[in-house]
Design a protein around this motif. Structure first.
Motif, PDB file in Angstrom:
ATOM      1  N   ALA A 228       0.818  -1.221   0.000  1.00  0.00           N
ATOM      2  CA  ALA A 228       0.000   0.000   0.000  1.00  0.00           C
ATOM      3  C   ALA A 228       0.848   1.265   0.000  1.00  0.00           C
ATOM      4  O   ALA A 228       0.364   2.336  -0.394  1.00  0.00           O
ATOM      5  CB  ALA A 228      -0.929  -0.013   1.213  1.00  0.00           C
ATOM      6  N   SER A 229       2.093   1.166   0.439  1.00  0.00           N
ATOM      7  CA  SER A 229       2.965   2.351   0.490  1.00  0.00           C
ATOM      8  C   SER A 229       3.741   2.564  -0.804  1.00  0.00           C
ATOM      9  O   SER A 229       4.503   3.524  -0.910  1.00  0.00           O
ATOM     10  CB  SER A 229       3.960   2.206   1.649  1.00  0.00           C
ATOM     11  N   ILE A 230       3.531   1.696  -1.779  1.00  0.00           N
ATOM     12  CA  ILE A 230       4.313   1.752  -3.017  1.00  0.00           C
ATOM     13  C   ILE A 230       3.416   2.177  -4.181  1.00  0.00           C
ATOM     14  O   ILE A 230       2.474   1.470  -4.537  1.00  0.00           O
ATOM     15  CB  ILE A 230       4.951   0.379  -3.313  1.00  0.00           C
ATOM     16  N   PRO A 231       3.667   3.329  -4.788  1.00  0.00           N
ATOM     17  CA  PRO A 231       2.799   3.816  -5.868  1.00  0.00           C
ATOM     18  C   PRO A 231       2.610   2.829  -7.020  1.00  0.00           C
ATOM     19  O   PRO A 231       1.515   2.760  -7.589  1.00  0.00           O
ATOM     20  CB  PRO A 231       3.515   5.087  -6.337  1.00  0.00           C
TER      21      PRO A 231
ATOM     22  N   GLU B 191       4.199  12.344  -0.121  1.00  0.00           N
ATOM     23  CA  GLU B 191       4.308  13.117   1.112  1.00  0.00           C
ATOM     24  C   GLU B 191       3.571  12.442   2.264  1.00  0.00           C
ATOM     25  O   GLU B 191       3.879  12.655   3.428  1.00  0.00           O
ATOM     26  CB  GLU B 191       3.737  14.519   0.925  1.00  0.00           C
ATOM     27  N   SER B 192       2.558  11.624   1.916  1.00  0.00           N
ATOM     28  CA  SER B 192       1.743  10.974   2.933  1.00  0.00           C
ATOM     29  C   SER B 192       1.127   9.715   2.355  1.00  0.00           C
ATOM     30  O   SER B 192       1.196   9.468   1.147  1.00  0.00           O
ATOM     31  CB  SER B 192       0.617  11.916   3.386  1.00  0.00           C
ATOM     32  N   GLY B 193       0.509   8.917   3.233  1.00  0.00           N
ATOM     33  CA  GLY B 193      -0.195   7.739   2.768  1.00  0.00           C
ATOM     34  C   GLY B 193      -1.317   8.077   1.812  1.00  0.00           C
ATOM     35  O   GLY B 193      -1.608   7.324   0.888  1.00  0.00           O
ATOM     36  N   GLN B 194      -1.945   9.234   2.035  1.00  0.00           N
ATOM     37  CA  GLN B 194      -3.029   9.668   1.146  1.00  0.00           C
ATOM     38  C   GLN B 194      -2.498   9.919  -0.254  1.00  0.00           C
ATOM     39  O   GLN B 194      -3.118   9.537  -1.249  1.00  0.00           O
ATOM     40  CB  GLN B 194      -3.671  10.938   1.691  1.00  0.00           C
ATOM     41  N   ALA B 195      -1.295  10.510  -0.329  1.00  0.00           N
ATOM     42  CA  ALA B 195      -0.686  10.768  -1.637  1.00  0.00           C
ATOM     43  C   ALA B 195      -0.320   9.459  -2.331  1.00  0.00           C
ATOM     44  O   ALA B 195      -0.445   9.316  -3.553  1.00  0.00           O
ATOM     45  CB  ALA B 195       0.548  11.643  -1.494  1.00  0.00           C
TER      46      ALA B 195
END
Length: 256
Positions: free
Chosen positions: A206-209, A249-253
């Motif tokens: 989830a943290s990887i675009p 910048e954040s998890g939302q991004a």
């Protein structure tokens, strides 16, 4: 008959190192894998045997011991009659919070990750100078040079130190035509992650675009580029291979 280009991969019998060995072997290199475990090394040799056209050997050695890695390089000279590429990949990553970190734990990680990198390069340098295109590729990490993670302060320090060494080594070896670069992996799926569970792995993804963990092939591809003639004008640089993990910048991004 010209000899094949050859590569030494330290820590080459597991994880990213094993992926590097597979990538270089399939690409036509003679490959020497160095590691501390004979069983792991022999298993890797059996698994990869036949996937490449060249020679594939395992050499028992400990990069944290200067004499040990020196003997490994001597054996490579006997087997391959030269050495063109060094993948300084061997590393350990035990966890220890700063408040609890012992002298032994600190020394162990610095001996392997920092001194081991330097010892490997020192041992290989005479052979790399004889190569028509000597290459050094260091496996660092995003942790330390760019990011932090609780419990890995000593690991992060060791990975940042590797890059400090890389930059000056690149200057010192430039006159010999030897390039020195680094690959900075993000979260790569290896044996060490298999037992972490779906929830843990899902949080990592989830943290990887790009929406997946890295594969060892992704690191091998970057290292092969840095070892190739095509990268001959690149030295003292780092390639981040993380699927965009450090960008948000954040998890939302990250989930946008």
């Amino acid at each position: 008959m010209a000899r094949r280009r050859s590569v030494l991969i330290t820590g080459g019998s597991k994880g990213i190192g094993k992926g590097l060995a597979a990538g270089f072997f399939k690409s036509g290199y003679d490959v020497a894998i160095c590691g501390r475990s004979v069983d792991d090394g022999q298993n890797t040799i059996r698994e990869l045997q036949g996937v490449g056209p060249g020679k594939l050997i395992f050499l028992k050695g400990n990069v944290a011991e200067k004499n040990s890695i020196g003997k490994v390089v001597d054996a490579i000279q006997q087997s391959f009659m030269g050495l063109d590429v060094v993948c300084a990949n061997a590393g350990i990553f035990p966890s220890a919070y700063i408040r609890d970190m012992t002298n032994i734990a600190l020394d162990e990680i610095l001996d392997t990750n920092v001194k081991g990198t330097i010892y490997t390069v020192q041992a290989a340098l005479p052979l790399l100078r004889q190569s028509t295109a000597g290459r050094i590729v260091i496996t660092s990490s995003i942790t330390g040079p760019i990011t932090g993670f609780p419990g890995w302060s000593h690991y992060g320090a060791s990975k940042a130190a590797q890059l400090g060494f890389m930059r000056t080594a690149a200057l010192e070896f430039a006159a010999d035509g030897i390039t020195v670069n680094a690959v900075l992996p993000g979260n790569i799926f290896t044996e060490g992650l298999e037992g972490m569970g779906k929830e843990y792995l899902g949080a990592m993804v989830a943290s990887i675009p790009l929406g997946r963990l890295g594969d060892v092939k992704d690191i091998a591809n970057a290292a092969l580029f840095l070892a190739d003639e095509a990268s001959g004008y690149i030295t003292g640089q780092s390639i981040i291979v993380d699927g965009g993990q450090i960008l948000p910048e954040s998890g939302q991004a990250a989930g946008a």
